[in-house]
Design a protein around this motif. Structure first.
Motif, PDB file in Angstrom:
ATOM      1  N   ASP A  60       1.010  -1.224   0.147  1.00 45.17           N
ATOM      2  CA  ASP A  60      -0.058   0.023   0.022  1.00 45.17           C
ATOM      3  C   ASP A  60       1.102   1.174   0.126  1.00 45.17           C
ATOM      4  OD1 ASP A  60      -1.988  -1.709  -0.080  1.00 45.17           O
ATOM      5  OD2 ASP A  60      -2.627  -1.394   2.230  1.00 45.17           O
ATOM      6  N   PRO A  71     -10.983   5.637 -10.056  1.00 46.18           N
ATOM      7  CA  PRO A  71     -11.600   4.129 -10.284  1.00 46.18           C
ATOM      8  C   PRO A  71     -11.517   3.954 -11.785  1.00 46.18           C
ATOM      9  CG  PRO A  71     -13.241   5.610  -9.721  1.00 46.18           C
ATOM     10  CD  PRO A  71     -12.098   6.301  -9.399  1.00 46.18           C
ATOM     11  N   LYS A 111      -7.968  -2.091  -5.296  1.00 48.47           N
ATOM     12  CA  LYS A 111      -8.582  -1.369  -4.367  1.00 48.47           C
ATOM     13  C   LYS A 111      -9.067   0.354  -4.740  1.00 48.47           C
ATOM     14  CE  LYS A 111      -6.200  -3.596  -0.224  1.00 48.47           C
ATOM     15  NZ  LYS A 111      -4.984  -3.213   0.880  1.00 48.47           N
ATOM     16  N   HIS A 112      -8.165   0.545  -5.817  1.00 49.49           N
ATOM     17  CA  HIS A 112      -8.422   2.076  -6.135  1.00 49.49           C
ATOM     18  C   HIS A 112      -9.040   2.024  -7.639  1.00 49.49           C
ATOM     19  CE1 HIS A 112      -5.877   2.966  -2.672  1.00 49.49           C
ATOM     20  NE2 HIS A 112      -5.318   1.870  -3.160  1.00 49.49           N
ATOM     21  N   ASN A 133      -5.633   7.788  -8.194  1.00 49.89           N
ATOM     22  CA  ASN A 133      -6.691   8.674  -7.737  1.00 49.89           C
ATOM     23  C   ASN A 133      -7.906   8.737  -8.513  1.00 49.89           C
ATOM     24  OD1 ASN A 133      -6.259   9.645 -10.196  1.00 49.89           O
ATOM     25  ND2 ASN A 133      -5.207  11.734  -9.411  1.00 49.89           N
TER      26      ASN A 133
END
Length: 302
Positions: free
Chosen positions: A59, A70, A90-91, A68
């Motif tokens: 991470d 999706p 996750k992003h 920053n």
């Protein structure tokens, strides 16, 4: 070829790098690395990650990638079993993520992970990516450069496939200074210096090149033994198209045998033996962290 990265091999596989270090690096070859991972893939997520590449480290290392949005289109090169890709999704929406690796055994593990459903998973070569210029918003690669026969070529490919304004984030080893760790590392695979990373990125054409140090918490910041995951290097592409750096034809191609069978077997066996040292080292550092004082004069010797 870059004037700052010259690579020479003889029959034993010795490699001369820009620092003047001429060392075997027996697994820093396409065929040898692929065979090495045919075995390592069976235990990679259970042995390698806990000792060298934890979730917290992942991470932290991905912060410079600036995931920053999706809807970013991201490629994870040399993504193996998909551990780094799990951090990416996750992003970023999985359907916008591509995972590439030259090891079918590693990719088979990635395909079984539920959180990677929707990710495009393909077999390919980090030094000859099967994508058009200016395809992705982000390029990520973790724990792969150490096996690239020509790291400058792989970083030029990173530059080529991202869009102008896109960012590349490469996570990899750092070279040890302690004599025994240095010898084992140089027999096993590529452990670049931080200066080499910065040079390769700059020569490829990247701007705003930065390097962030990472490492397991129980190492207490110690870097003299080197780290399989020791830094996160990032840079921004400013202009469209391929890298401005012109390279000669590659010496190795992943789709063919690049040496005779005896050389291949010797490299594989000797390199694997040296690599075993780095599977034991995290245990030593973990035990040392438990028993070594954290204050006082002796703490400085950790």
């Amino acid at each position: 070829m870059s004037t700052r990265w010259r690579r020479r091999q003889d029959w034993s596989g010795c490699v001369a790098a820009s620092t003047g270090r001429e060392v075997p690096r027996f697994i820093q070859h396409k065929n040898e690395a692929k065979a090495f991972y045919a075995f390592l893939s069976q235990v990679y997520d259970y042995i390698v990650n806990p000792g060298h590449w934890t979730v917290d480290m992942r991470d932290e290392a991905l912060v410079p990638a600036d995931l920053n949005d999706p809807n970013l289109h991201v490629v994870d090169v040399g993504g193996g079993t998909g551990f780094c890709t799990q951090g990416v999704v996750k992003h970023v929406k999985p359907e916008h993520v591509t995972l590439l690796d030259q090891s079918p055994h590693q990719l088979a593990k990635a395909r079984k992970k539920k959180d990677l459903e929707g990710v495009t998973i393909i077999e390919g070569d980090a030094e000859d990516l099967p994508f058009e210029d200016d395809t992705f918003d982000r390029y990520v690669s973790a724990g792969s450069i150490e096996y690239w026969p020509d790291p400058q070529r792989g970083i030029c490919e990173a530059y080529r496939v991202i869009k102008p304004g896109g960012r590349a984030c490469l996570i990899g080893p750092v070279h040890p200074t302690f004599w025994l760790s240095r010898w084992m590392a140089d027999v096993w695979m590529l452990f670049p210096t931080e200066e080499e990373y910065m040079t390769w990125f700059t020569d490829a054409g990247f701007d705003d090149v930065k390097i962030d140090r990472i490492g397991p918490k129980w190492y207490r910041g110690v870097r003299r033994h080197g780290l399989i995951m020791g830094c996160s290097v990032s840079g921004v592409k400013k202009s469209p198209g391929p890298s401005p750096l012109k390279l000669s034809d590659p010496e190795e191609v992943s789709t063919r045998m690049n040496s005779n069978i005896l050389t291949f077997l010797a490299r594989l066996v000797l390199g694997t033996m040296a690599g075993f040292y780095y599977f034991v080292l995290p245990i030593y550092m973990w035990v040392k962290n438990l028993i070594w004082p954290r204050s006082g004069k002796i703490a400085e010797w950790f």
